[in-house]
Design an enzyme around this catalytic site. Sequence first.
Site, PDB file in Angstrom:
ATOM      1  CB  SER A 265      49.274 -20.964  51.253  1.00 48.61           C
ATOM      2  OG  SER A 265      49.004 -19.854  50.465  1.00 48.61           O
ATOM      3  CE  LYS A 269      53.880 -19.344  47.327  1.00 48.00           C
ATOM      4  NZ  LYS A 269      52.760 -19.377  46.460  1.00 48.00           N
ATOM      5  CD1 TRP A 356      47.080 -15.249  45.411  1.00 47.07           C
ATOM      6  CD2 TRP A 356      46.919 -13.823  43.698  1.00 47.07           C
ATOM      7  NE1 TRP A 356      48.125 -14.372  45.503  1.00 47.07           N
ATOM      8  CE2 TRP A 356      48.059 -13.483  44.472  1.00 47.07           C
ATOM      9  CE3 TRP A 356      46.623 -13.064  42.561  1.00 47.07           C
ATOM     10  CZ2 TRP A 356      48.898 -12.422  44.141  1.00 47.07           C
ATOM     11  CZ3 TRP A 356      47.466 -11.998  42.246  1.00 47.07           C
ATOM     12  CH2 TRP A 356      48.576 -11.694  43.018  1.00 47.07           C
ATOM     13  CG  HIS A 406      44.235 -19.582  49.776  1.00 49.02           C
ATOM     14  ND1 HIS A 406      45.059 -20.233  48.907  1.00 49.02           N
ATOM     15  CD2 HIS A 406      45.024 -19.066  50.753  1.00 49.02           C
ATOM     16  CE1 HIS A 406      46.315 -20.105  49.327  1.00 49.02           C
ATOM     17  NE2 HIS A 406      46.311 -19.416  50.452  1.00 49.02           N
TER      18      HIS A 406
HETATM   19  C1  GCU Z   1      49.716 -14.659  49.180  1.00 49.80           C
HETATM   20  C2  GCU Z   1      50.735 -15.005  48.119  1.00 49.80           C
HETATM   21  C3  GCU Z   1      50.643 -16.480  47.711  1.00 49.80           C
HETATM   22  C4  GCU Z   1      50.713 -17.351  48.932  1.00 49.80           C
HETATM   23  C5  GCU Z   1      49.673 -16.933  49.938  1.00 49.80           C
HETATM   24  C6  GCU Z   1      49.747 -17.645  51.282  1.00 49.80           C
HETATM   25  O1  GCU Z   1      48.436 -14.725  48.654  1.00 49.80           O
HETATM   26  O2  GCU Z   1      50.536 -14.158  47.029  1.00 49.80           O
HETATM   27  O3  GCU Z   1      51.699 -16.814  46.829  1.00 49.80           O
HETATM   28  O4  GCU Z   1      50.550 -18.701  48.570  1.00 49.80           O
HETATM   29  O5  GCU Z   1      49.850 -15.552  50.250  1.00 49.80           O
HETATM   30  O6  GCU Z   1      50.789 -18.146  51.660  1.00 49.80           O
HETATM   31  O7  GCU Z   1      48.735 -17.628  51.992  1.00 49.80           O
END
Ligand code: GCU
Length: 425
Positions: A265, A269, A356, A406
Amino acid sequence: MQISIQIFFLLTLFIAMSHPVNGQHEINYSEEDVPAFQLPQLLQLENGKTVSSEEDWIRTRRPEILKMYKEHVYGHNPEVQIEITAQLIEEGISKAFTNTRRKQVRLKFENQGRKSEALLLIFLPLQSKSVPIFVGYNFYGNHTTCDDNEIILTSAWIPNKPEFGIRENKATEESRGVRSHRWSVQKIIDSGFGLATMYYGDIDPDRNHFDDGIHPLFYKKGQEKPGDNEWASIGAWAWGLSTALDYLETDEALDHDRVIVMGHSRLGKTSLWAGALDERFAIVISNNSGCGGSALFRRKYGETIRAINSNFPHWFNSNFKKFNDREDLLPIDQHMLIALQAPRPVYITSASEDLWADPRGEYLSCYHASDVYHLFGRKGIENSVFPEVNTPIQNDIGYHRRKGKHDVTDYDWQQFIAFAKIHLD
Ligand code: GCU
């Protein structure tokens, strides 16, 4: 007059309520509403010439792309050198697992009287030499990753999570092991790998402040926050992974050429950005990383630039805010971030219910990055057709779309281990 103002107000309210909004803007979850777009040219140099060899890519195009990412998205890391020391503070056999050694290392950072520290937790197979190792951040502290009572609690700020027993922004005994389902430690050890993990908030607490974590150690006199094109939180977290790697390279039990960076997540990144900046990472794995990770910005499906910048203004540099609702003006898109990993193996995942993060956009990034892998005679993602769930592709660019939400699951780890075995043996 009075009436028409009322009608206008009601109409506006109706429009606002009939659209799902995030950061004041509409979020699209329909494939039909994905706009037509053109990706920036991966293999065209700024002078218009085409990249046709490994050398062109390594010497010219890769640095051009990296620079654009620093300038417009994740920020430039400061050039200042700070003092970093590492101390092995605990070592033992883990009772939580079989055949497993544990080490805990305190990394101390200091510059001009400012200090900060991080705890690196390492698990290794008992009898081992030259062990390949996965390294990745955790979200709530090292002690949450498994039920090992010897793991030292972080003293850093943690976001409250009452269901995990985290209140008043502090690590607690109650939160030991609450995230163990995300870390298949025994499986990793039994497969002959080590695992190193660190709490990302030890490097920079995940809140919109730039006066805590590692940033202030790098400030020039009088500076209070990073400049518009400088690093923000993802940049700092990526730096922390390289710092962990500096330490791992001093550990004789490990194979320093086989360190695999993995993140989920926001930390997925981060693993991609860390892999782009630091080519010592032999494999890069990015799990469900979505917007600002592996998903194409220009699809505007699920989370958008505006939404991510509104909800998490501290993740990317200030320049990135110029691209809210202006995706088409960005000189990069995320197939380029994946291409920056080449020719090293890179593994991207999606989860089928994680709309998402735009699973299809995550897959298409891999597909469009593949031309760079071809320059090196490697195999990328060769088919633009979206694969079925739970059918991993293990080329030099690997991908799977796991069925479900997720998360990071045992299924994901199984594929990461298989991928590492194929590409590192
Ligand atoms: C939120 C955010 C995402 C990210 C996620 C996470 O949903 O919008 O961009 O990847 O958190 O880190 O769990």
